[in-house]
Structures are given as C-alpha cells and as structure tokens.
Enzyme design. Structure first.
Site, PDB file in Angstrom:
ATOM      1  N   GLU A  65       0.846  -1.191   0.000  1.00 29.94           N
ATOM      2  CA  GLU A  65       0.000   0.000   0.000  1.00 29.94           C
ATOM      3  C   GLU A  65       0.883   1.242   0.000  1.00 29.94           C
ATOM      4  O   GLU A  65       1.781   1.376   0.838  1.00 29.94           O
ATOM      5  CB  GLU A  65      -0.921   0.002   1.214  1.00 29.94           C
ATOM      6  CG  GLU A  65      -1.653   1.308   1.472  1.00 29.94           C
ATOM      7  CD  GLU A  65      -2.466   1.807   0.292  1.00 29.94           C
ATOM      8  OE1 GLU A  65      -2.445   3.025   0.029  1.00 29.94           O
ATOM      9  OE2 GLU A  65      -3.114   0.979  -0.389  1.00 29.94           O
ATOM     10  N   ALA A  66       0.619   2.152  -0.947  1.00 32.18           N
ATOM     11  CA  ALA A  66       1.416   3.377  -1.043  1.00 32.18           C
ATOM     12  C   ALA A  66       1.141   4.321   0.112  1.00 32.18           C
ATOM     13  O   ALA A  66       1.999   5.121   0.489  1.00 32.18           O
ATOM     14  CB  ALA A  66       1.143   4.082  -2.368  1.00 32.18           C
ATOM     15  N   ASN A 122     -14.705   7.851   1.420  1.00 34.06           N
ATOM     16  CA  ASN A 122     -15.811   8.323   0.587  1.00 34.06           C
ATOM     17  C   ASN A 122     -17.092   8.433   1.404  1.00 34.06           C
ATOM     18  O   ASN A 122     -17.123   8.086   2.578  1.00 34.06           O
ATOM     19  CB  ASN A 122     -16.018   7.382  -0.610  1.00 34.06           C
ATOM     20  CG  ASN A 122     -16.252   5.926  -0.192  1.00 34.06           C
ATOM     21  OD1 ASN A 122     -16.450   5.617   0.985  1.00 34.06           O
ATOM     22  ND2 ASN A 122     -16.242   5.033  -1.157  1.00 34.06           N
ATOM     23  N   MET A 125     -21.900   5.029   0.476  1.00 29.74           N
ATOM     24  CA  MET A 125     -23.056   4.532  -0.265  1.00 29.74           C
ATOM     25  C   MET A 125     -22.922   3.033  -0.491  1.00 29.74           C
ATOM     26  O   MET A 125     -22.008   2.577  -1.186  1.00 29.74           O
ATOM     27  CB  MET A 125     -23.172   5.233  -1.614  1.00 29.74           C
ATOM     28  CG  MET A 125     -23.191   6.744  -1.540  1.00 29.74           C
ATOM     29  SD  MET A 125     -24.642   7.375  -0.696  1.00 29.74           S
ATOM     30  CE  MET A 125     -24.810   8.976  -1.463  1.00 29.74           C
ATOM     31  N   VAL A 259       4.840   1.213  -5.480  1.00 33.07           N
ATOM     32  CA  VAL A 259       5.329   0.346  -6.549  1.00 33.07           C
ATOM     33  C   VAL A 259       5.728   1.202  -7.738  1.00 33.07           C
ATOM     34  O   VAL A 259       4.951   2.049  -8.210  1.00 33.07           O
ATOM     35  CB  VAL A 259       4.270  -0.691  -6.938  1.00 33.07           C
ATOM     36  CG1 VAL A 259       4.674  -1.427  -8.208  1.00 33.07           C
ATOM     37  CG2 VAL A 259       4.058  -1.674  -5.796  1.00 33.07           C
ATOM     38  N   HIS A 550     -16.012   8.361  -9.290  1.00 33.99           N
ATOM     39  CA  HIS A 550     -16.195   6.980  -9.721  1.00 33.99           C
ATOM     40  C   HIS A 550     -15.489   6.690 -11.043  1.00 33.99           C
ATOM     41  O   HIS A 550     -16.112   6.233 -11.999  1.00 33.99           O
ATOM     42  CB  HIS A 550     -17.680   6.654  -9.866  1.00 33.99           C
ATOM     43  CG  HIS A 550     -18.465   6.791  -8.610  1.00 33.99           C
ATOM     44  ND1 HIS A 550     -19.851   6.957  -8.606  1.00 33.99           N
ATOM     45  CD2 HIS A 550     -18.091   6.780  -7.308  1.00 33.99           C
ATOM     46  CE1 HIS A 550     -20.268   7.045  -7.349  1.00 33.99           C
ATOM     47  NE2 HIS A 550     -19.221   6.944  -6.552  1.00 33.99           N
ATOM     48  N   HIS A 593     -23.190   3.434  -7.443  1.00 37.26           N
ATOM     49  CA  HIS A 593     -21.977   3.586  -6.635  1.00 37.26           C
ATOM     50  C   HIS A 593     -21.215   2.270  -6.601  1.00 37.26           C
ATOM     51  O   HIS A 593     -21.781   1.216  -6.281  1.00 37.26           O
ATOM     52  CB  HIS A 593     -22.364   4.046  -5.230  1.00 37.26           C
ATOM     53  CG  HIS A 593     -23.115   5.344  -5.233  1.00 37.26           C
ATOM     54  ND1 HIS A 593     -22.531   6.551  -4.923  1.00 37.26           N
ATOM     55  CD2 HIS A 593     -24.407   5.631  -5.552  1.00 37.26           C
ATOM     56  CE1 HIS A 593     -23.421   7.524  -5.032  1.00 37.26           C
ATOM     57  NE2 HIS A 593     -24.569   6.987  -5.422  1.00 37.26           N
ATOM     58  N   PRO A 594     -19.910   2.280  -6.899  1.00 38.87           N
ATOM     59  CA  PRO A 594     -19.215   1.031  -7.237  1.00 38.87           C
ATOM     60  C   PRO A 594     -18.561   0.276  -6.088  1.00 38.87           C
ATOM     61  O   PRO A 594     -18.027  -0.806  -6.317  1.00 38.87           O
ATOM     62  CB  PRO A 594     -18.128   1.521  -8.208  1.00 38.87           C
ATOM     63  CG  PRO A 594     -17.804   2.906  -7.735  1.00 38.87           C
ATOM     64  CD  PRO A 594     -19.113   3.475  -7.241  1.00 38.87           C
TER      65      PRO A 594
END
Length: 623
Positions: A65-66, A122, A125, A259, A550, A593-594
């Site tokens: 994870e950055a 976020n 949702m 990365v 999104h 919403h994804p």
C-alpha cells in the site's frame, strides 16, 4: 525490520536490494524476497483479496500500500468527517487536465491513499447498482461469469446488515447477515425524510424501499450505507483487514510502499512472465524488489493501475516510446476507456435555520454532536452526506417547460436501468464541501449525476517517475451528439421541479426575487423555473460541474486483446501471472456507486484463484 504482527502489523517485507544485470526467471528467484501472491494496492479490492487469499495457511501473501494505516485516523471512523481527508496525506489529491467543455477548469479528483483506499474516505453509499448493468457486461462485453446472478451471492456473503425498526421495512432475503462487512442506515435528517423523498414522488419519481435487490434501482430511496452498529464507518479495510487477519503469519502488509514497476521475465517463454514488483518508500529512496512465486495482482485503482502497467512497459506503444520505456507488451486499451460520473454541480436550496447540518462545520457548535457520537455512536456525526437518492431515466421526464432540447439517446443498461441519479443532502456540498454557502446560509443540496456517460477519456504517463501523478483526461462532454450534456440538463430540470414541490418548499427560506436566478449558489425559491433557459443551466453546469469520484474502465475486461486489457479471469492478455482487480476492469460504467460491486468482484476472484490453484500443481520457479 523484524516481524511482530501484534505490535508492528504494518512493516516492510524485508525486500532485497536488486543487484546486477536483468535476471532470468530462475535467477531472479534467488535475488528477491518471495511470496506466493503480491497484491499491489490495499484499497477496496486489495483488502478483500489479501484477506481471502491468506485464509489458505499454505500460501504467503504480501499486500503493498502506497499510503498509511487507517486504524488510528479519526476521520476514517466518523462518517460525516470524510471530507476532512481531502487534500491530506491520505488522499492522492489528483487533478485532471483542463477540460475545454467545463470552462477549461482542472477538476479535483480525491482518491484514498490509505488502507481501504477510497472506501476509507468516501461517502458510504452501499449500492449493488442495477442488475441490468452486470447482465450487460456478460452479454454485450463477453464477460462471462460476471452477470448479476454471478455476483449476487458474493454481495450477500460479504454483508452483515443491521435491521432497525425505525428504518424502512425491507425484504431481508436480499440482505446478508453473516458477512464481515457491516451495513445499515446512517442518520436521516427530518428534511430528507419529510422533504426530499416525498418531494421526489411529487415530481413523478416513485418511492422504493430497497434499491439493492434484483428488482432494480429505479425510484427514490433512503440510502443504505456501510456503517457498523457503533456508528462507525465499516470500510473494506476495517471489515477484511481486522486485527485477527493482520496477525496471520502468512500475511504481510507493507504500508508506504510505492510500486514503481512490475518485474517481468521475457527470456524464458513466448510471452512475458511477471515475477514481482519494484518499490520505494519515497521519491529518490532506495529501490527494493519482491518476488511473486505464483501471481501479482494489481489492485491499485482506475488511475494507478494503468499507470503502473505503462511504467512496466505494458500499454500503447506510442505512449511508452514517448517516455523511453521498453515495450514489454503492446496493449492499446491500457489507460483508455476512462469513464467517470459527473455532477452538474449542486443546486443548493436555502433552508430555514436549524434544519441543515451546516452547523457541524463550526467546531464549537459540533461539540454536542461529537460527544453523542463518542458516548452513544449515534446522532448527526453518523450522517453520510448523501442520505437519500432518486434513480431515474432522463428521457422519461422530457419535455421540460422552458427547454428546447429533444430527449437524450437511451444509453441505459438493457434499456431498463437509470441514467440519472439525484442525491439529497441536508448540508452545503459546494465544490466537494470546500466552499461555504454565502452569508452563512443553511443549505439543502440536490446533486444530479449522469450515470451512463458516452464520453470516455484517458490515463497516460506524465513521466517515467512513479511518484509523478499520471495525466488524467476524462474528456467530459466529448461524446458525439452531445448526449451526456442533455442527460445532465434533464437532471438540473428535475432538481428544479423537486425544489418547487410542496414537501420541500415547507423547509425552504424565502429569498428575494432577482432577475438573475444564478447570482447565488441556489436558484431563488420564489423564481419562476420556467423562465430559466437552457443556456443559463448549461453555463451553470460548465462553471460548477465536478466529479462524483467513480473513475472506471482503464484496464477493462473483455475477450479481445485489441479492445480490453484483461480476460474474464482478470488475467492480463498476453502476460503470464498478472491479474487486475479494481474498478479499472469495469467494461462499462455502472449506474450507481461502485464500492459494493468492487468488493464482491474481489471476493469472487479470490475464490477463482484458489480453485484454479487447487486444480493445478503449484507453479514455482526451479530454484
């Protein structure tokens, strides 16, 4: 650095410094710290993948994870404080290039740079989106295995829904109750409950109790959110990277690990083999490499995934040549097909004092609410900003008085899904909440969103330096026929109609009539909306529109290597031992919403990987 998963759960993977010339596949294994799976990106998909794959005690998993840890960041826990993370160290803080159709503005794109990714920062949702969206993936885009019926079991298996007698009565057969991801209902304002929802029905949008069923999303509803019974955000990191998961001896989580490129072997087979990743902790810092004995899984998001692929020599040849990057595999779809959800900007209605939540922006005024949240886990701080939403089809609401436009082309999924969403929020949300309302006004915000854009953009490299942000060009309103603009224009017209409905009017503060209804952030509640011209609305849209966060599609799934990046197993076309799982693989934009779909897709992919590994002998380098 020694491994102590209890006291120091986030640490580097003691990677080895690369030495010597480029190695063959067999030689490289001797140089690199090895893991069975290397997952790049601990966002929504990466968190789920790392958790599910590491359930197998016989494999080792490295999660890179950055950004940093999420566990001690208060703003990731208190739902309404998510905006405080914008422009912080936990935000990638992206900017698009100038958008000619939006007054040549550069748009701010927040993306989570923290465990959990954007699910940690976020609005929460919880949305399955329309069944027809996924069925379209399977039928039109040849993405077998990703139809709604394929994903629905994973959506339910992930979920632990908390019913509440005061909430809408819904059919619990569509809700999961044994999963790791907590869902329920956030705090609802009086204006949302008695104003916005009935106002939408008065404007011709039917009420629907639950949009997360196979019956679809059309109608106005109170939104379900990913919130736990203590009133805290349940991100996909808090759900799947729990303290118990982090203690697994076969899972290593490395934060602040940027990365820089994938490591590939091109000497021992007909197609390149990804054997690991190169990383740095900071720009100019020491380079490290890690080895993936089985697979590398890119889960870095719709911006970072195509950037990493291109930095690794996988992408359009002209883009790679531009930066002097040797071509490992020419793939013209990498970084293309970018689609985003654009808001026309918020229509902010001035409401009577004491109704909106804008007082929470004042630290002193917010103290009672903070105390309530700390003690009881309830109250307005558990609010989700977007508390209710209406899903509709733009063409169904034409014609509009004062408008000369014809209805838009039907670009909905299956001809049955929505192409517009209107979010209602009892607070000012102007330019991502960064601008205060004029004169300290109390605001209720209506946000129209185009869900099925035809315009598509690109993500390309700025330079060979992984720490330089990619060039993001969504190309808003570039579609032939100007359909996207027509859909959003309908969204504005419907918002004005909702604003004038009796249910919402009872909450609004009367303001003086003015010749220019746009001289403030809101159209005057006493102005004649039929006199507002299309040109006025289009000018407003051009000057105020912003993203709803999104972006998708930049490493899209499909059967053809000419038009897609990954196959239906999420394997990169033409490359061995490399998969992608994040919103970049979406073959088409969803009408909602994804976050929930991304989580379910990652869950499904983890099982596909484990089943595939079980059916084959473990593939390991001959060391």
């Amino acid at each position: 650095m020694g491994r102590n998963p209890v006291q120091n759960p986030l640490h580097y993977a003691t990677p080895q410094v690369p030495t010597g010339p480029p190695a063959t596949y067999a030689t490289a294994g001797r140089l690199l710290q090895g893991y069975d799976y290397v997952i790049i990106g601990a966002g929504a998909a990466g968190s789920v993948l790392a958790s599910k794959l590491s359930e197998d005690k016989h494999v080792s998993v490295l999660l890179l994870e950055a950004g940093g840890d999420n566990t001690k960041v208060l703003e990731t826990k208190v739902p309404i404080l998510f905006q405080k993370l914008f422009h912080s160290e936990h935000d990638w803080d992206y900017q698009t290039v100038e958008q000619p159709a939006l007054a040549s503005r550069r748009l701010y794109w927040p993306r989570g740079r923290i465990l959990g990714g954007s699910s940690s920062m976020n609005a929460m949702m919880y949305h399955h989106c329309s069944k027809s969206d996924f069925d379209e993936w399977a039928s039109l885009h040849d993405c077998k295995g990703w139809a709604y019926d394929d994903l629905a079991p994973y959506l339910r298996r992930m979920e632990r829904f908390t019913p509440n007698a005061a909430r809408p009565r819904i059919d619990l057969q569509h809700r999961g109750n044994k999963g790791d991801w907590q869902t329920g209902y956030s705090w609802l304002s009086e204006m949302g409950d008695k104003g916005f929802i009935p106002a939408c029905t008065e404007a011709g949008i039917p009420a629907i109790e639950d949009v997360n069923t196979p019956n679809g999303t059309m109608g106005v509803t109170r939104f379900q959110t990913f919130i736990d019974p203590k009133g805290q955000r349940s991100s996909l990191a808090t759900a799947y990277l729990t303290p118990e998961v982090r203690k697994r001896p076969n899972l290593t989580i490395a934060c602040h690990a940027q990365v820089t490129r994938l490591l590939t072997d091109r000497l021992t087979g007909p197609s390149p083999i990804v054997i690991g990743a190169e990383l740095q902790s900071k720009r100019g810092g020491e380079l490290f490499q890690v080895h993936a004995k089985r697979e590398v899984i890119l889960a870095a998001g719709a911006i970072n995934t195509p950037q990493i692929l291109q930095l690794s020599g996988i992408g359009p040849k002209d883009e790679l040549d531009k930066h002097g990057i040797p071509v490992v595999l020419e793939s013209n779809a990498v970084g293309r097909n970018l689609k985003d959800h654009l808001c026309t900007s918020a229509i902010s209605c001035k409401v009577k004092p004491g109704i909106s939540l804008d007082y929470l922006a004042n630290t002193v005024s917010a103290l009672p609410a903070l105390a309530r949240w700390l003690l009881l886990g309830s109250g307005p701080l558990t609010h989700n900003a977007g508390e209710a939403a209406a899903f509709l089809r733009a063409a169904d609401h034409y014609p509009f008085a004062g408008s000369e436009r014809s209805p838009p082309k039907d670009n909905t999924s299956g001809g049955v899904g929505p192409d517009l969403e209107i979010i209602g929020a009892p607070l000012a949300f102007i330019h991502h909440g960064e601008e205060l309302p004029l004169d300290g006004a109390n605001i209720f915000t209506l946000v129209p969103i185009a869900l099925r854009p035809l315009s598509s953009g690109t993500v390309t490299l700025r330079s060979r330096d992984a720490f330089d942000h990619a060039i993001i060009d969504p190309k808003y309103f570039s579609d032939e026929g100007d359909n996207d603009r027509t859909v959003l224009l309908a969204g504005l017209r419907v918002c004005l109609k909702i604003m004038r409905s009796p249910s919402l009017q009872q909450f609004l503060e009367p303001v003086p009539v003015d010749d220019d209804p746009w001289s403030y952030w809101w159209p005057y509640s006493s102005s004649d909306i039929d006199k507002i011209t299309d040109d006025q609305l289009l000018r407003w849209m051009q000057e105020k529109a912003f993203t709803l966060y999104h972006p998708v599609g930049t490493a899209r799934m499909g059967s053809s290597a000419a038009t897609s990046v990954v196959d239906s197993q999420c394997r990169v076309h033409g490359v061995q031992r490399l998969r992608v799982m994040d919103a970049s693989v979406f073959p088409e934009q969803l009408s909602g919403h994804p976050t929930a779909p991304i989580g379910a897709m990652a869950f499904k992919l983890s099982e596909m990987i484990r089943e595939e590994a079980a059916s084959e002998s473990p593939v390991r380098p001959n060391l």
